[in-house]
Write a protein that holds these residues in place. Structure first.
Motif, PDB file in Angstrom:
ATOM      1  N   THR A   1      12.903 -12.570 -18.160  1.00  0.00           N
ATOM      2  CA  THR A   1      13.862 -12.662 -19.260  1.00  0.00           C
ATOM      3  C   THR A   1      14.718 -13.908 -19.076  1.00  0.00           C
ATOM      4  O   THR A   1      15.268 -14.151 -18.003  1.00  0.00           O
ATOM      5  CB  THR A   1      14.758 -11.416 -19.316  1.00  0.00           C
ATOM      6  OG1 THR A   1      13.926 -10.260 -19.513  1.00  0.00           O
ATOM      7  CG2 THR A   1      15.761 -11.511 -20.445  1.00  0.00           C
TER       8      THR A   1
ATOM      9  N   GLY B   1      11.645  -9.194 -25.121  1.00  0.00           N
ATOM     10  CA  GLY B   1      11.754  -8.040 -26.007  1.00  0.00           C
ATOM     11  C   GLY B   1      12.152  -6.781 -25.275  1.00  0.00           C
ATOM     12  O   GLY B   1      13.102  -6.773 -24.491  1.00  0.00           O
ATOM     13  N   ASN B   2      11.358  -5.718 -25.486  1.00  0.00           N
ATOM     14  CA  ASN B   2      11.667  -4.420 -24.887  1.00  0.00           C
ATOM     15  C   ASN B   2      11.244  -4.309 -23.426  1.00  0.00           C
ATOM     16  O   ASN B   2      11.568  -3.329 -22.765  1.00  0.00           O
ATOM     17  CB  ASN B   2      10.998  -3.304 -25.691  1.00  0.00           C
ATOM     18  CG  ASN B   2       9.486  -3.369 -25.632  1.00  0.00           C
ATOM     19  OD1 ASN B   2       8.907  -4.389 -25.251  1.00  0.00           O
ATOM     20  ND2 ASN B   2       8.824  -2.304 -26.038  1.00  0.00           N
TER      21      ASN B   2
ATOM     22  N   ARG C   1       7.263  -7.131 -36.403  1.00  0.00           N
ATOM     23  CA  ARG C   1       8.185  -6.344 -35.584  1.00  0.00           C
ATOM     24  C   ARG C   1       7.494  -5.086 -35.077  1.00  0.00           C
ATOM     25  O   ARG C   1       6.686  -4.483 -35.781  1.00  0.00           O
ATOM     26  CB  ARG C   1       9.445  -6.004 -36.365  1.00  0.00           C
ATOM     27  CG  ARG C   1       9.255  -4.977 -37.434  1.00  0.00           C
ATOM     28  CD  ARG C   1      10.482  -4.756 -38.279  1.00  0.00           C
ATOM     29  NE  ARG C   1      10.717  -5.975 -39.031  1.00  0.00           N
ATOM     30  CZ  ARG C   1      11.891  -6.349 -39.506  1.00  0.00           C
ATOM     31  NH1 ARG C   1      12.934  -5.592 -39.375  1.00  0.00           N
ATOM     32  NH2 ARG C   1      12.024  -7.475 -40.155  1.00  0.00           N
ATOM     33  N   GLY C   2       7.795  -4.748 -33.816  1.00  0.00           N
ATOM     34  CA  GLY C   2       7.262  -3.543 -33.212  1.00  0.00           C
ATOM     35  C   GLY C   2       5.851  -3.649 -32.678  1.00  0.00           C
ATOM     36  O   GLY C   2       5.359  -2.709 -32.055  1.00  0.00           O
TER      37      GLY C   2
ATOM     38  N   THR D   1      17.622 -12.908 -29.985  1.00  0.00           N
ATOM     39  CA  THR D   1      16.341 -12.278 -29.647  1.00  0.00           C
ATOM     40  C   THR D   1      15.988 -12.610 -28.201  1.00  0.00           C
ATOM     41  O   THR D   1      15.980 -13.765 -27.801  1.00  0.00           O
ATOM     42  CB  THR D   1      15.217 -12.760 -30.593  1.00  0.00           C
ATOM     43  OG1 THR D   1      15.571 -12.410 -31.935  1.00  0.00           O
ATOM     44  CG2 THR D   1      13.887 -12.130 -30.237  1.00  0.00           C
TER      45      THR D   1
ATOM     46  N   HIS E   1       5.036  -7.115 -24.434  1.00  0.00           N
ATOM     47  CA  HIS E   1       6.334  -6.709 -24.960  1.00  0.00           C
ATOM     48  C   HIS E   1       6.282  -6.618 -26.480  1.00  0.00           C
ATOM     49  O   HIS E   1       5.301  -7.048 -27.100  1.00  0.00           O
ATOM     50  CB  HIS E   1       7.425  -7.703 -24.532  1.00  0.00           C
ATOM     51  CG  HIS E   1       7.277  -9.049 -25.145  1.00  0.00           C
ATOM     52  ND1 HIS E   1       6.330  -9.972 -24.717  1.00  0.00           N
ATOM     53  CD2 HIS E   1       7.941  -9.651 -26.162  1.00  0.00           C
ATOM     54  CE1 HIS E   1       6.428 -11.070 -25.438  1.00  0.00           C
ATOM     55  NE2 HIS E   1       7.396 -10.909 -26.342  1.00  0.00           N
ATOM     56  N   SER E   2       7.329  -6.080 -27.046  1.00  0.00           N
ATOM     57  CA  SER E   2       7.474  -6.071 -28.500  1.00  0.00           C
ATOM     58  C   SER E   2       8.941  -6.312 -28.842  1.00  0.00           C
ATOM     59  O   SER E   2       9.811  -6.215 -27.981  1.00  0.00           O
ATOM     60  CB  SER E   2       6.988  -4.748 -29.101  1.00  0.00           C
ATOM     61  OG  SER E   2       7.804  -3.683 -28.665  1.00  0.00           O
ATOM     62  N   HIS E   3       9.167  -6.646 -30.088  1.00  0.00           N
ATOM     63  CA  HIS E   3      10.517  -6.830 -30.615  1.00  0.00           C
ATOM     64  C   HIS E   3      10.679  -5.808 -31.734  1.00  0.00           C
ATOM     65  O   HIS E   3      10.086  -5.968 -32.804  1.00  0.00           O
ATOM     66  CB  HIS E   3      10.713  -8.259 -31.132  1.00  0.00           C
ATOM     67  CG  HIS E   3      10.450  -9.303 -30.102  1.00  0.00           C
ATOM     68  ND1 HIS E   3      11.390  -9.677 -29.165  1.00  0.00           N
ATOM     69  CD2 HIS E   3       9.339 -10.034 -29.833  1.00  0.00           C
ATOM     70  CE1 HIS E   3      10.874 -10.606 -28.385  1.00  0.00           C
ATOM     71  NE2 HIS E   3       9.631 -10.839 -28.759  1.00  0.00           N
ATOM     72  N   GLU E   4      11.435  -4.765 -31.470  1.00  0.00           N
ATOM     73  CA  GLU E   4      11.537  -3.647 -32.408  1.00  0.00           C
ATOM     74  C   GLU E   4      12.249  -4.007 -33.707  1.00  0.00           C
ATOM     75  O   GLU E   4      11.979  -3.403 -34.741  1.00  0.00           O
ATOM     76  CB  GLU E   4      12.238  -2.461 -31.737  1.00  0.00           C
ATOM     77  CG  GLU E   4      11.478  -1.904 -30.545  1.00  0.00           C
ATOM     78  CD  GLU E   4      10.048  -1.482 -30.872  1.00  0.00           C
ATOM     79  OE1 GLU E   4       9.818  -0.900 -31.952  1.00  0.00           O
ATOM     80  OE2 GLU E   4       9.152  -1.747 -30.051  1.00  0.00           O
ATOM     81  N   ASP E   5      13.143  -4.993 -33.664  1.00  0.00           N
ATOM     82  CA  ASP E   5      13.976  -5.286 -34.823  1.00  0.00           C
ATOM     83  C   ASP E   5      13.603  -6.557 -35.580  1.00  0.00           C
ATOM     84  O   ASP E   5      14.255  -6.886 -36.566  1.00  0.00           O
ATOM     85  CB  ASP E   5      15.447  -5.386 -34.393  1.00  0.00           C
ATOM     86  CG  ASP E   5      15.946  -4.081 -33.805  1.00  0.00           C
ATOM     87  OD1 ASP E   5      15.519  -3.012 -34.276  1.00  0.00           O
ATOM     88  OD2 ASP E   5      16.759  -4.131 -32.864  1.00  0.00           O
TER      89      ASP E   5
ATOM     90  N   GLU F   1       3.171  -4.763 -30.083  1.00  0.00           N
ATOM     91  CA  GLU F   1       3.110  -5.199 -28.692  1.00  0.00           C
ATOM     92  C   GLU F   1       2.168  -6.397 -28.585  1.00  0.00           C
ATOM     93  O   GLU F   1       1.079  -6.400 -29.165  1.00  0.00           O
ATOM     94  CB  GLU F   1       2.629  -4.054 -27.807  1.00  0.00           C
ATOM     95  CG  GLU F   1       2.906  -4.283 -26.345  1.00  0.00           C
ATOM     96  CD  GLU F   1       2.628  -3.058 -25.496  1.00  0.00           C
ATOM     97  OE1 GLU F   1       3.198  -2.996 -24.398  1.00  0.00           O
ATOM     98  OE2 GLU F   1       1.846  -2.192 -25.916  1.00  0.00           O
TER      99      GLU F   1
END
Length: 120
Positions: A114, A107-108, A81-82, A103, A44-48, A84
């Motif tokens: 989750t 993530g995405n 951020r962003g 958060t 996963h990633s966290h874009e923000d 993966e």
């Protein structure tokens, strides 16, 4: 939230579920979360936001698409951020996460792993 000291070992002793973050403190718009990990999580990633991992015990491997970072007790790594990533631990590891409030742990990626943080 009332100001008080937090004993990390006591907070970690208060739960057994793995891959479920427990909020142990707040600072400004950030949360400090404790978690127990074993096995592999999800890519996963966290874009923000960046994500800071601090290992309390055990060994945590943060898999990246271009390599991996292996962390032991007292070591930190910031996933930008962003980017993966996929956390993994062969044996149980305990960690602290420093993330903006709200958060999502997956993530995405979303999905069945989750978890919303609960207060420890």
């Amino acid at each position: 939230m009332t100001t008080h000291k937090v004993n990390i070992a006591e907070k970690l002793a208060g739960f057994t579920e793995q891959w479920a973050p427990h909020r142990i403190a707040r600072i400004n718009d950030y949360e400090v979360k404790a978690a127990k990990l074993q096995g592999e999580f999800v890519w996963h990633s966290h874009e923000d936001t960046d994500e800071l991992f601090l290992v309390v015990s055990g060994t945590l491997t943060i898999r990246l698409r271009d390599g991996e970072v292996v962390l032991g007790p007292g070591e930190i790594y910031v996933v930008p951020r962003g980017v993966e990533h996929c956390p993994a631990a062969d044996e149980e590891a305990t960690i602290l996460l420093f993330e903006p409030t709200g958060t999502t742990n997956t993530g995405n990626a979303g999905g069945t792993r989750t978890r919303n943080p609960v207060d420890a």
